[in-house]
Enzyme design. Structure first.
Site, mmCIF file in Angstrom:
data_model
loop_
_atom_site.group_PDB
_atom_site.id
_atom_site.type_symbol
_atom_site.label_atom_id
_atom_site.label_comp_id
_atom_site.label_asym_id
_atom_site.label_seq_id
_atom_site.Cartn_x
_atom_site.Cartn_y
_atom_site.Cartn_z
ATOM 1 C CD GLU A 1 -10.783 -28.816 -15.498
ATOM 2 O OE1 GLU A 1 -10.020 -29.767 -15.275
ATOM 3 O OE2 GLU A 1 -11.078 -28.434 -16.664
ATOM 4 C CE LYS B 1 -34.808 -25.720 16.665
ATOM 5 N NZ LYS B 1 -35.647 -26.004 15.486
#
Length: 776
Positions: A33, A114
């Site tokens: 869609e 990190k």
């Protein structure tokens, strides 16, 4: 509803879907869609180009390539963080924070993984993305605006309202593990460069001068803070990130709050345990004092803040023992060492083997069998021996010796010095490669050669995977690629995995492979350093297998993107008697190369005598000097015969002397004459009396394929067009000559109609190919 209204509706709907998918991780519609809405928007914008805006979701495909990146000065420096490698380091950081704030109770911290990527700055003005920049040295970075616009989860326009007039967002551009694997697989399949790890892939992709390349890479962005802001957007780090998330910017899903250093340590341990299951690479955790007022009070030292620290994970390394070193044989016969290790867990995976690359690497490490070594899973994937722990070397440690006989077939193993070439010079390096001389008599080389030959990008013989090839070789049914074309039904049926239907399908696929393009055939031969693109260059430029086989190394360097090293690999491959025999066997098996023809016309016409002279190894004579020389002496014979006076009328004294000295050597004279003779024989020219070879029918034309073709794959259609001289592009422009449109064609077809570009359906395309003598 007007087109403008519908376009605005579609943009708003797609922006909302992007926000839910990338930021909230809550997809609101199926992919199909989303694609339908996206394609509708692209088609409408193609029909109404005056309504296209920079913040449209369609504007992520990349633009024209840059010559270089311009510099960007960071108004607020992008500082690095201090590092903690041990728990004691983090506790010391916590002590300094408490001491600096002089406040009772636990300090509040933000906690985030990190990410191992590339730090970037995104500048929004009035909610619109106007600039992207790298960190650089912290003060000055590079302008990568065109590239960051192609990253799918970076909003081109902020969501909601209330954002400041100026908002600089900072974060990490990275590549997920899955995206990295897909990229490397695609690169390897195309014969391109693969990347060592996701960080390198992300950095290399983001710093491309051609943003279309960046757009094709699976990059993602994660925000971790802000730089310059025209007004306050929060009083805590976590509060700011949550606000950025509300405006459509992705933040870490692992963002957490911690009260005190002990909770920070608990977060660090938790993330460390889950590190391998995270969808991206991380190399530690970042802790920041959460309160902005407290951050201001703590301030900075040197080039790092006192209120933040990166707690790094230990490198993915372990100690283990080398039990033995065994040798494997590859497709080209290279004999390479592999360390057999005492099994050890590295980053949660049991490692019992590690690559040693070659004997030079063993010498560099000083490795012996029995040594204790440091093993690292490079990029968390490939186990490597990083270092020998000499103080643990046992008395009985044995040197590693290359076998004199191939461990697979028993043939002799030869040592060949590595040679570097630059123009006419050869330099022997310190390195060497060891090869089994058994060629296709060696089972290991034969299996790898056949596996490569039948692969999808080569001869594309469906039904022959690695196990099937190994079985056919082990049963003695094939001893060379040509033997595939001698296989009989009775020989194959009944083998493991081959019933009557699958056997017939295999034989049909083998028969169908007898009509390959020249480029596919060249690639299938497995020439060292010749990938799919180089094979296409050879086929497109030289036009016939005979010319490719005959070409001198120096002549091959006239072809796009072929340097002298690769040129010698190609030349030496075709000079080899064994390879000549294999090729002839394939041709005798009924092979019909589909697109052999003349030399590419533009290639022939672009080659000049001055260009040839410039490629010779004449000291101080480059392209400009060669042009001056040929302007005075317009033939190779005249240049060779010229005395010092003639040469000095064209060149400076030093250059003239260099030319005369070069051609005093009869070997250099012969080389130059051989190159000229072959260039002229191939149809290249620099005499007005020489006729330019006729070009391929589609030379200089750009074609585009769109939709689903039912009678051939897009790859095959592309091969057929390229064999006729066309360039096959991925998008329609004013330079497009023709579009081939199958069922399901969308925006490219609309663009072609808008620009008045010729369109062929599949039936018309097949008819066109037949007119060019190419069957489908």
């Amino acid at each position: 509803m007007t087109a403008e209204t519908r376009i605005l509706e579609l943009r708003a709907e797609l922006d909302q879907h992007n926000y839910r998918y990338y930021v909230l991780d809550e997809p609101s519609v199926p992919d199909a869609e989303y694609d339908r809405l996206f394609n509708e928007l692209k088609a409408l914008e193609a029909e109404h180009p005056h309504l296209v805006t920079p913040d449209s979701p369609t504007q992520r495909v990349g633009g024209a390539a840059l010559a270089a990146f311009s510099q960007v000065r960071h108004e607020v420096p992008m500082l690095s963080l201090g590092n903690a490698f041990e728990e004691a380091d983090l506790r010391e950081f916590g002590r300094r924070v408490v001491e600096g704030l002089d406040q009772p109770g636990a300090v509040d911290y933000s906690c985030e993984p990190k990410l191992d990527g590339l730090a970037v700055s995104l500048l929004y003005r009035d909610g619109q993305l106007v600039q992207g920049a790298t960190r650089g040295d912290g003060t000055t970075g590079e302008d990568i605006s065109a590239n960051v616009r192609t990253v799918r989860n970076i909003p081109l326009k902020l969501q909601g309202k209330g954002w400041p007039a100026v908002l600089e967002v900072r974060g990490e551009v990275y590549m997920s593990k899955a995206g990295f694997d897909r990229l490397n697989a695609a690169q390897a399949e195309a014969g391109g460069k693969t990347f060592a790890n996701p960080r390198n892939a992300a950095a290399g992709s983001l710093r491309q001068l051609d943003s279309k390349i960046t757009a094709s890479r699976p990059l993602e962005f994660c925000c971790y803070g802000v730089g310059q802001v025209s007004e306050s957007i929060g009083d805590s780090h976590i509060g700011i990130l949550e606000q950025l998330k509300a405006w459509g910017l992705p933040i870490s899903r692992e963002l957490k709050h911690a009260a005190g250093i002990e909770e920070c340590l608990a977060y660090y341990r938790d993330i460390g345990e889950r590190r391998n299951s995270l969808p991206y690479e991380i190399d530690g955790v970042v802790f920041k004092v959460n309160s902005l007022a407290a951050q201001r009070e703590l301030g900075f030292r040197a080039r790092e803040p006192r209120w933040a620290i990166a707690h790094k994970f230990p490198a993915m390394e372990e100690l283990t023992e080398v039990l033995d070193v065994e040798f494997q044989v590859g497709r080209t016969g290279a004999v390479t060492p592999v360390a057999r290790l005492k099994p050890v867990k590295v980053a949660g995976v049991t490692v019992s083997n590690a690559t040693l690359h070659n004997m030079d690497e063993i010498a560099r490490l000083g490795l012996r069998i029995g040594d204790t070594v440091i093993i690292r899973r490079a990029g968390d994937v490939i186990p490597q021996v990083m270092q020998v722990v000499l103080e643990r070397r046992p008395q009985g440690a044995r040197p590693v010796e290359v076998p004199s006989a191939c461990p697979v077939c028993g043939s002799q193993v030869e040592r060949t010095r590595l040679v570097k070439r630059s123009k006419g010079k050869e330099t022997t390096s310190e390195g060497a490669v060891y090869r089994c001389v058994g060629r296709l008599a060696c089972g290991a080389q034969l299996k790898q050669a056949i596996i490569h030959y039948v692969s999808r990008r080569a001869m594309d013989i469906d039904g022959l995977g690695e196990k099937s090839v190994e079985q056919l070789v082990d049963e003695g049914l094939i001893g060379s690629p040509a033997d595939l074309y001698k296989l009989q039904f009775e020989q194959v049926v009944g083998l493991e995995g081959f019933a009557e239907v699958s056997t017939q399908k295999l034989l049909d696929a083998i028969e169908a492979s007898k009509r390959p393009s020249l480029a596919r055939f060249i690639y299938a031969l497995g020439i060292p350093d010749v990938g799919e693109e180089t094979a296409k260059v050879l086929a497109r430029s030289l036009g016939s297998l005979a010319r490719v086989q005959q070409a001198l190394p120096q002549v091959l360097t006239y072809l796009p993107d072929i340097g002298l090293e690769v040129a010698y690999e190609i030349h030496n491959f075709f000079e080899d008697e064994h390879n000549q025999k294999v090729i002839q066997q394939l041709l005798d098996s009924g092979m019909q190369l589909q697109d052999e023809g003349e030399l590419a016309a533009e290639f022939a016409a672009s080659t000049t005598l001055a260009g040839m002279i410039a490629k010779l190894d004449i000291a101080s004579v480059g392209p400009t000097g060669a042009e001056k020389l040929v302007a005075r002496l317009d033939s190779l014979d005249k240049i060779i015969a010229a005395d010092g006076i003639d040469l000095r009328q064209a060149l400076a004294a030093k250059q003239a002397d260099a030319v005369r000295e070069f051609f005093k050597d009869e070997a250099n004279q012969k080389l130059a004459r051989d190159i000229e003779a072959q260039l002229l024989a191939f149809g290249m020219h620099w005499s007005s009396e020489k006729k330019v070879a006729e070009g391929l029918p589609l030379a200089g034309q750009t074609w585009v394929l769109t939709g689903t073709l039912e009678r051939m794959s897009r790859d095959i259609a592309k091969d057929k067009l390229e064999s006729l001289g066309a360039k096959v592009a991925g998008s329609v422009s004013g330079k497009t000559h023709c579009v081939v449109a199958g069922p399901g064609a969308g925006s490219k077809l609309a663009k072609a109609a808008e620009l008045g570009v010729k369109v062929l359906d599949e039936d018309a395309f097949v008819t066109f190919l037949a007119e060019q003598g190419i069957a489908v």
